[in-house]
Scaffold this motif. Structure first.
Motif, PDB file in Angstrom:
ATOM      1  N   ALA A   1     -20.263 -75.859 135.046  1.00 16.07           N
ATOM      2  CA  ALA A   1     -20.012 -76.473 136.362  1.00 16.07           C
ATOM      3  C   ALA A   1     -18.825 -77.426 136.299  1.00 16.07           C
ATOM      4  CB  ALA A   1     -21.264 -77.205 136.840  1.00 16.07           C
ATOM      5  N   ASP A   2     -18.647 -78.122 135.178  1.00 20.64           N
ATOM      6  CA  ASP A   2     -17.492 -79.016 135.013  1.00 20.64           C
ATOM      7  C   ASP A   2     -16.188 -78.225 135.082  1.00 20.64           C
ATOM      8  OD1 ASP A   2     -19.220 -81.141 134.645  1.00 20.64           O
ATOM      9  OD2 ASP A   2     -19.069 -81.117 132.448  1.00 20.64           O
ATOM     10  N   VAL A   3     -16.189 -77.057 134.455  1.00 19.90           N
ATOM     11  CA  VAL A   3     -14.991 -76.210 134.445  1.00 19.90           C
ATOM     12  C   VAL A   3     -14.667 -75.730 135.857  1.00 19.90           C
ATOM     13  CG1 VAL A   3     -13.987 -74.056 133.586  1.00 19.90           C
ATOM     14  CG2 VAL A   3     -15.420 -75.451 132.079  1.00 19.90           C
TER      15      VAL A   3
ATOM     16  N   LEU B   1     -14.415 -63.603 138.110  1.00 24.15           N
ATOM     17  CA  LEU B   1     -14.950 -64.895 138.544  1.00 24.15           C
ATOM     18  C   LEU B   1     -13.971 -65.626 139.447  1.00 24.15           C
ATOM     19  CD1 LEU B   1     -16.644 -66.284 135.298  1.00 24.15           C
ATOM     20  CD2 LEU B   1     -17.759 -65.855 137.495  1.00 24.15           C
ATOM     21  N   SER B   2     -12.704 -65.571 139.080  1.00 25.95           N
ATOM     22  CA  SER B   2     -11.674 -66.240 139.871  1.00 25.95           C
ATOM     23  C   SER B   2     -11.642 -65.695 141.289  1.00 25.95           C
ATOM     24  CB  SER B   2     -10.307 -66.059 139.202  1.00 25.95           C
ATOM     25  OG  SER B   2      -9.279 -66.593 139.999  1.00 25.95           O
TER      26      SER B   2
ATOM     27  N   GLY C   1     -15.119 -66.356 143.185  1.00 21.21           N
ATOM     28  CA  GLY C   1     -15.478 -67.759 143.410  1.00 21.21           C
ATOM     29  C   GLY C   1     -14.361 -68.628 143.941  1.00 21.21           C
ATOM     30  N   GLY C   2     -13.205 -68.021 144.207  1.00 23.02           N
ATOM     31  CA  GLY C   2     -12.079 -68.815 144.688  1.00 23.02           C
ATOM     32  C   GLY C   2     -11.660 -69.870 143.682  1.00 23.02           C
ATOM     33  N   ILE C   3     -11.646 -69.486 142.409  1.00 21.10           N
ATOM     34  CA  ILE C   3     -11.355 -70.433 141.328  1.00 21.10           C
ATOM     35  C   ILE C   3      -9.949 -70.172 140.790  1.00 21.10           C
ATOM     36  CG2 ILE C   3     -12.098 -71.272 139.073  1.00 21.10           C
ATOM     37  CD1 ILE C   3     -14.878 -70.033 139.737  1.00 21.10           C
ATOM     38  N   ASP C   4      -9.216 -71.228 140.557  1.00 20.44           N
ATOM     39  CA  ASP C   4      -7.841 -71.106 140.073  1.00 20.44           C
ATOM     40  C   ASP C   4      -7.758 -71.545 138.617  1.00 20.44           C
ATOM     41  OD1 ASP C   4      -5.101 -70.812 139.958  1.00 20.44           O
ATOM     42  OD2 ASP C   4      -4.674 -72.782 140.827  1.00 20.44           O
TER      43      ASP C   4
ATOM     44  N   LYS D   1     -11.375 -75.818 140.720  1.00 22.92           N
ATOM     45  CA  LYS D   1     -11.294 -75.897 142.182  1.00 22.92           C
ATOM     46  C   LYS D   1     -10.512 -77.122 142.645  1.00 22.92           C
ATOM     47  CE  LYS D   1     -15.206 -73.033 143.528  1.00 22.92           C
ATOM     48  NZ  LYS D   1     -16.424 -72.913 144.353  1.00 22.92           N
ATOM     49  N   ALA D   2     -10.455 -78.135 141.784  1.00 23.38           N
ATOM     50  CA  ALA D   2      -9.675 -79.338 142.095  1.00 23.38           C
ATOM     51  C   ALA D   2      -8.215 -79.188 141.669  1.00 23.38           C
ATOM     52  CB  ALA D   2     -10.301 -80.547 141.415  1.00 23.38           C
TER      53      ALA D   2
END
Length: 325
Positions: free
Chosen positions: A143-145, A173-174, A177-180, A150-151
């Motif tokens: 979750a930290d990652v 996953l990216s 989950g909309g993760i960069d 996301k930030a």
């Protein structure tokens, strides 16, 4: 009526004569010559280890020598191409890795059709991949990652190479989950782990086999595994699915294949012998030490599994514009 009977008898006789050589081949197999297992990656890796572990009991069970030949290159496709082009006589098999399910989309112009030119013999097993970080890292949980990515905090991860299953799993996953996060490809597990334990790359994704020794030594902290259930080798490490990505499953896997026109009786016999070897406690222990959850099963169940992997990762490769190294 007599003419009809005559024609029918001729057809039956012809079919019998055509089937006879195949039947004789199956009955004589494998007395003709040593069997070759083509490990489609270089010596020392998991494919090589799996091939050599299984060669011993299979040689004893079949009463024939099994020679392991390493033919690496192009994510396993060079060795697999050699097997696809080999005589379909039951004396040449490929031991492949999960890249087999990625290569059809990732590598244009392969000289064989993955689905048509190869016949699955048996799925050997699967293994989780582990997302890990170095011991002094700020990341304590997966979750930290995700929060950092996301930030837009320039989160990067290393894998064993572009187009590897680890790379594709993180790309999936990216996208979902909309993760960069940024991918750093390495030339194999050794170089990746060297930089990972030193903290030169914030995150690493690799097999249990590659990662666990560094987890055991305390130099890496595991954050999540990529299989749908927790790894028996890392029972306290949550799955990605448990960590907010329901249904996520990206296993590493190993299988045995044969040239497509190998006689069905030979495929059936080899499948039975592989399953027998996988149930041997000594062999099971050795494979488990590689981080492998043993599956076995029928040739058809192997085909269904491999076809599904091809479909899943084809979409990820295309959606993310992933290219091979």
């Amino acid at each position: 009526m007599k003419q009809w009977i005559s024609r029918t008898a001729f057809a039956v006789t012809a079919a019998t004569l055509l089937a006879a050589p195949l039947s004789a081949m199956a009955q004589a197999w494998p007395t003709k010559q040593p069997i070759k297992f083509v490990a489609v990656f270089p010596p020392g890796g998991s494919v090589d280890q799996v091939a050599r572990i299984l060669a011993v009991p299979l040689s004893q069970q079949l009463g024939q020598n099994i020679i392991v030949e390493n033919k690496g290159g192009a994510s396993g496709s060079i060795g697999t191409a050699a097997v696809a082009a080999a005589p379909a006589d039951g004396y040449t098999f490929a031991v492949v890795f999960d890249t087999h399910g990625v290569n059809p989309t990732l590598i244009p112009g392969m000289p064989f059709d993955t689905r048509k030119d190869l016949a699955p013999v048996s799925l050997i097993g699967t293994s989780a991949m582990v997302l890990a970080t170095f011991s002094a890292s700020e990341y304590k949980t997966f979750a930290d990652v995700v929060a950092a990515a996301k930030a837009k905090k320039n989160v990067s991860y290393g894998s064993i190479g572009s187009g590897s299953l680890g790379h594709l799993a993180m790309a999936l996953l990216s996208k979902s989950g909309g993760i960069d996060w940024q991918h750093i490809p390495y030339k194999g597990g050794g170089p990746l782990m060297t930089d990972a334990v030193a903290g030169h790359v914030p995150l690493s994704i690799g097999s249990v086999f590659v990662t666990k020794p560094h987890i055991d030594s305390g130099r890496l902290r595991p954050l999540a595994v990529t299989t749908s259930k927790r790894s028996d080798d890392l029972p306290n490490v949550p799955t990605v699915a448990e960590s907010g990505f329901a249904g996520f499953d990206a296993p590493a896997w190993w299988a045995i294949l044969a040239p497509a026109k190998t006689p069905p009786d030979v495929l059936k016999r080899m499948n039975e012998e592989v399953n027998k070897a996988l149930k041997n406690p000594e062999i099971a222990k050795k494979l488990s030490a590689q981080g492998i959850d043993i599956l076995g099963g029928t040739p058809e169940s192997a085909r269904v599994f491999i076809d599904k992997q091809i479909d899943i990762w084809a979409k990820v490769v295309k959606d993310n514009g992933i290219k091979a190294d």
